[in-house]
Design a protein around this motif. Structure first.
Motif, PDB file in Angstrom:
ATOM      1  N   PRO A  55       1.038  -1.225   0.066  1.00 32.94           N
ATOM      2  CA  PRO A  55       0.075  -0.100  -0.107  1.00 32.94           C
ATOM      3  C   PRO A  55       0.936   1.505  -0.170  1.00 32.94           C
ATOM      4  O   PRO A  55       0.325   2.389  -0.239  1.00 32.94           O
ATOM      5  N   ALA A  56       2.010   1.113   0.499  1.00 33.43           N
ATOM      6  CA  ALA A  56       2.989   2.118   0.627  1.00 33.43           C
ATOM      7  C   ALA A  56       3.502   2.693  -0.868  1.00 33.43           C
ATOM      8  O   ALA A  56       4.116   3.718  -1.084  1.00 33.43           O
ATOM      9  N   SER A  57       3.767   1.779  -1.772  1.00 30.12           N
ATOM     10  CA  SER A  57       4.322   2.180  -3.045  1.00 30.12           C
ATOM     11  C   SER A  57       3.481   3.202  -3.907  1.00 30.12           C
ATOM     12  O   SER A  57       2.409   3.281  -4.128  1.00 30.12           O
ATOM     13  N   GLU A  58       4.347   4.122  -4.336  1.00 25.35           N
ATOM     14  CA  GLU A  58       3.937   4.950  -5.209  1.00 25.35           C
ATOM     15  C   GLU A  58       3.903   4.657  -6.837  1.00 25.35           C
ATOM     16  O   GLU A  58       2.902   4.955  -7.376  1.00 25.35           O
ATOM     17  N   VAL A  59       4.985   3.870  -7.151  1.00 18.93           N
ATOM     18  CA  VAL A  59       4.933   3.674  -8.611  1.00 18.93           C
ATOM     19  C   VAL A  59       5.446   2.139  -8.525  1.00 18.93           C
ATOM     20  O   VAL A  59       6.074   1.625  -7.748  1.00 18.93           O
ATOM     21  N   LYS A  60       5.135   1.392 -10.041  1.00 23.18           N
ATOM     22  CA  LYS A  60       5.659   0.268 -10.032  1.00 23.18           C
ATOM     23  C   LYS A  60       6.234   0.191 -11.350  1.00 23.18           C
ATOM     24  O   LYS A  60       5.850   1.031 -12.176  1.00 23.18           O
ATOM     25  N   VAL A  61       7.467  -0.605 -11.471  1.00 22.03           N
ATOM     26  CA  VAL A  61       8.273  -0.667 -12.702  1.00 22.03           C
ATOM     27  C   VAL A  61       7.324  -1.624 -13.559  1.00 22.03           C
ATOM     28  O   VAL A  61       7.368  -2.941 -13.412  1.00 22.03           O
ATOM     29  N   THR A  62       7.129  -1.214 -14.824  1.00 24.53           N
ATOM     30  CA  THR A  62       6.394  -2.034 -15.699  1.00 24.53           C
ATOM     31  C   THR A  62       7.172  -2.445 -16.721  1.00 24.53           C
ATOM     32  O   THR A  62       6.656  -3.539 -17.349  1.00 24.53           O
ATOM     33  N   LYS A  63       8.073  -1.783 -17.095  1.00 27.81           N
ATOM     34  CA  LYS A  63       9.043  -2.312 -18.155  1.00 27.81           C
ATOM     35  C   LYS A  63      10.469  -1.682 -18.010  1.00 27.81           C
ATOM     36  O   LYS A  63      10.524  -0.539 -17.861  1.00 27.81           O
ATOM     37  N   VAL A  64      11.494  -2.613 -18.417  1.00 29.79           N
ATOM     38  CA  VAL A  64      12.640  -2.005 -18.456  1.00 29.79           C
ATOM     39  C   VAL A  64      13.369  -2.751 -19.659  1.00 29.79           C
ATOM     40  O   VAL A  64      13.406  -3.907 -19.993  1.00 29.79           O
ATOM     41  N   VAL A  65      13.834  -1.629 -20.606  1.00 28.34           N
ATOM     42  CA  VAL A  65      14.392  -1.966 -21.862  1.00 28.34           C
ATOM     43  C   VAL A  65      15.897  -1.474 -21.987  1.00 28.34           C
ATOM     44  O   VAL A  65      15.710  -0.098 -21.881  1.00 28.34           O
ATOM     45  N   THR A  66      16.599  -2.205 -22.293  1.00 25.07           N
ATOM     46  CA  THR A  66      18.091  -2.054 -22.518  1.00 25.07           C
ATOM     47  C   THR A  66      18.228  -1.565 -24.152  1.00 25.07           C
ATOM     48  O   THR A  66      17.647  -2.694 -24.900  1.00 25.07           O
ATOM     49  N   GLY A  67      18.877  -0.628 -24.624  1.00 24.01           N
ATOM     50  CA  GLY A  67      18.821  -0.476 -25.899  1.00 24.01           C
ATOM     51  C   GLY A  67      18.077   0.775 -26.457  1.00 24.01           C
ATOM     52  O   GLY A  67      18.095   1.902 -25.856  1.00 24.01           O
ATOM     53  N   ALA A  68      17.576   0.596 -27.564  1.00 24.53           N
ATOM     54  CA  ALA A  68      16.717   1.579 -28.328  1.00 24.53           C
ATOM     55  C   ALA A  68      15.635   2.639 -27.308  1.00 24.53           C
ATOM     56  O   ALA A  68      15.254   1.566 -26.676  1.00 24.53           O
ATOM     57  N   ARG A  69      15.230   3.563 -27.538  1.00 28.99           N
ATOM     58  CA  ARG A  69      14.115   4.154 -26.897  1.00 28.99           C
ATOM     59  C   ARG A  69      12.848   3.078 -27.186  1.00 28.99           C
ATOM     60  O   ARG A  69      12.337   3.054 -28.136  1.00 28.99           O
ATOM     61  N   GLU A  70      12.151   3.183 -26.063  1.00 30.45           N
ATOM     62  CA  GLU A  70      10.940   2.356 -26.313  1.00 30.45           C
ATOM     63  C   GLU A  70       9.771   3.190 -25.754  1.00 30.45           C
ATOM     64  O   GLU A  70       9.952   4.102 -25.005  1.00 30.45           O
ATOM     65  N   SER A  71       8.543   2.929 -26.118  1.00 34.60           N
ATOM     66  CA  SER A  71       7.305   3.833 -25.567  1.00 34.60           C
ATOM     67  C   SER A  71       6.502   2.821 -24.544  1.00 34.60           C
ATOM     68  O   SER A  71       6.725   1.609 -24.521  1.00 34.60           O
ATOM     69  N   CYS A  72       6.175   3.772 -23.466  1.00 34.95           N
ATOM     70  CA  CYS A  72       5.347   2.936 -22.435  1.00 34.95           C
ATOM     71  C   CYS A  72       3.934   2.980 -22.896  1.00 34.95           C
ATOM     72  O   CYS A  72       3.495   3.607 -23.686  1.00 34.95           O
ATOM     73  N   GLY A  73       3.308   2.264 -21.959  1.00 32.11           N
ATOM     74  CA  GLY A  73       1.802   2.172 -22.080  1.00 32.11           C
ATOM     75  C   GLY A  73       0.962   3.530 -21.686  1.00 32.11           C
ATOM     76  O   GLY A  73       1.575   4.369 -21.121  1.00 32.11           O
TER      77      GLY A  73
END
Length: 170
Positions: free
Chosen positions: A132-150
């Motif tokens: 419950p104390a968490s503010e954000v969650k890491v949904t994706k980590v991509v090494t390399g070219a720039r990626e788009s997030c949801g």
């Protein structure tokens, strides 16, 4: 008349010598951080800071991406390349460290504040156990070219170390 300058002259020379020794000790105190070194967020009674940590440790939230020459005594976050880098200057004679988040998909983050209420509003984003104390969650980590997030996710793209971290709601 020349005697009135002896004591101030000796004191000035002693201060200069002491400061020279202090600066040299600060330079030799620890080896310079290198890319891939990690830092953990540590809260004390009055402040929140960073200390070196093993990159595999759960509390190692930041990883050094690069070092930037910092010739003056001030921290210049603008010295880091474009992106949401966390700048750190570990000592008065050290280079500026430009750090990325050291996270994996599924990690949760929250702001860590000083242990005691103070006038400062300073806090650091730190890894924590998801809950419950968490503010954000890491949904994706991509090494390399720039990626788009949801949709609704924040994109953190680091140009040097070519890393994209997507942050969403926990």
């Amino acid at each position: 008349m020349w005697r009135q300058w002896i004591v101030p002259g000796v004191l000035t020379a002693a201060c200069v010598a002491g400061l020279t020794v202090l600066v040299e000790e600060l330079k030799a105190e620890r080896p310079a951080a290198t890319p891939s070194d990690c830092y953990a967020v540590v809260a004390s009674k009055r402040s929140v800071g960073l200390e070196e940590a093993d990159c595999a440790a759960h509390n190692a939230t930041y990883r050094v991406a690069l070092r930037v020459d910092s010739p003056d005594w001030s921290l210049d976050p603008g010295a880091c390349p474009g992106g949401p880098y966390r700048a750190l200057r570990p000592g008065p004679t050290a280079d500026t460290l430009c750090m990325t988040l050291n996270v994996r998909e599924g990690d949760c983050l929250q702001h860590t504040k000083p242990l005691r209420k103070t006038g400062t509003r300073f806090s650091e984003l730190a890894r924590n156990t998801c809950g419950p104390a968490s503010e954000v969650k890491v949904t994706k980590v991509v090494t390399g070219a720039r990626e788009s997030c949801g949709p609704g996710e924040k994109t953190n793209h680091y140009s040097q170390s070519a890393l994209t971290v997507c942050l969403g709601k926990p």
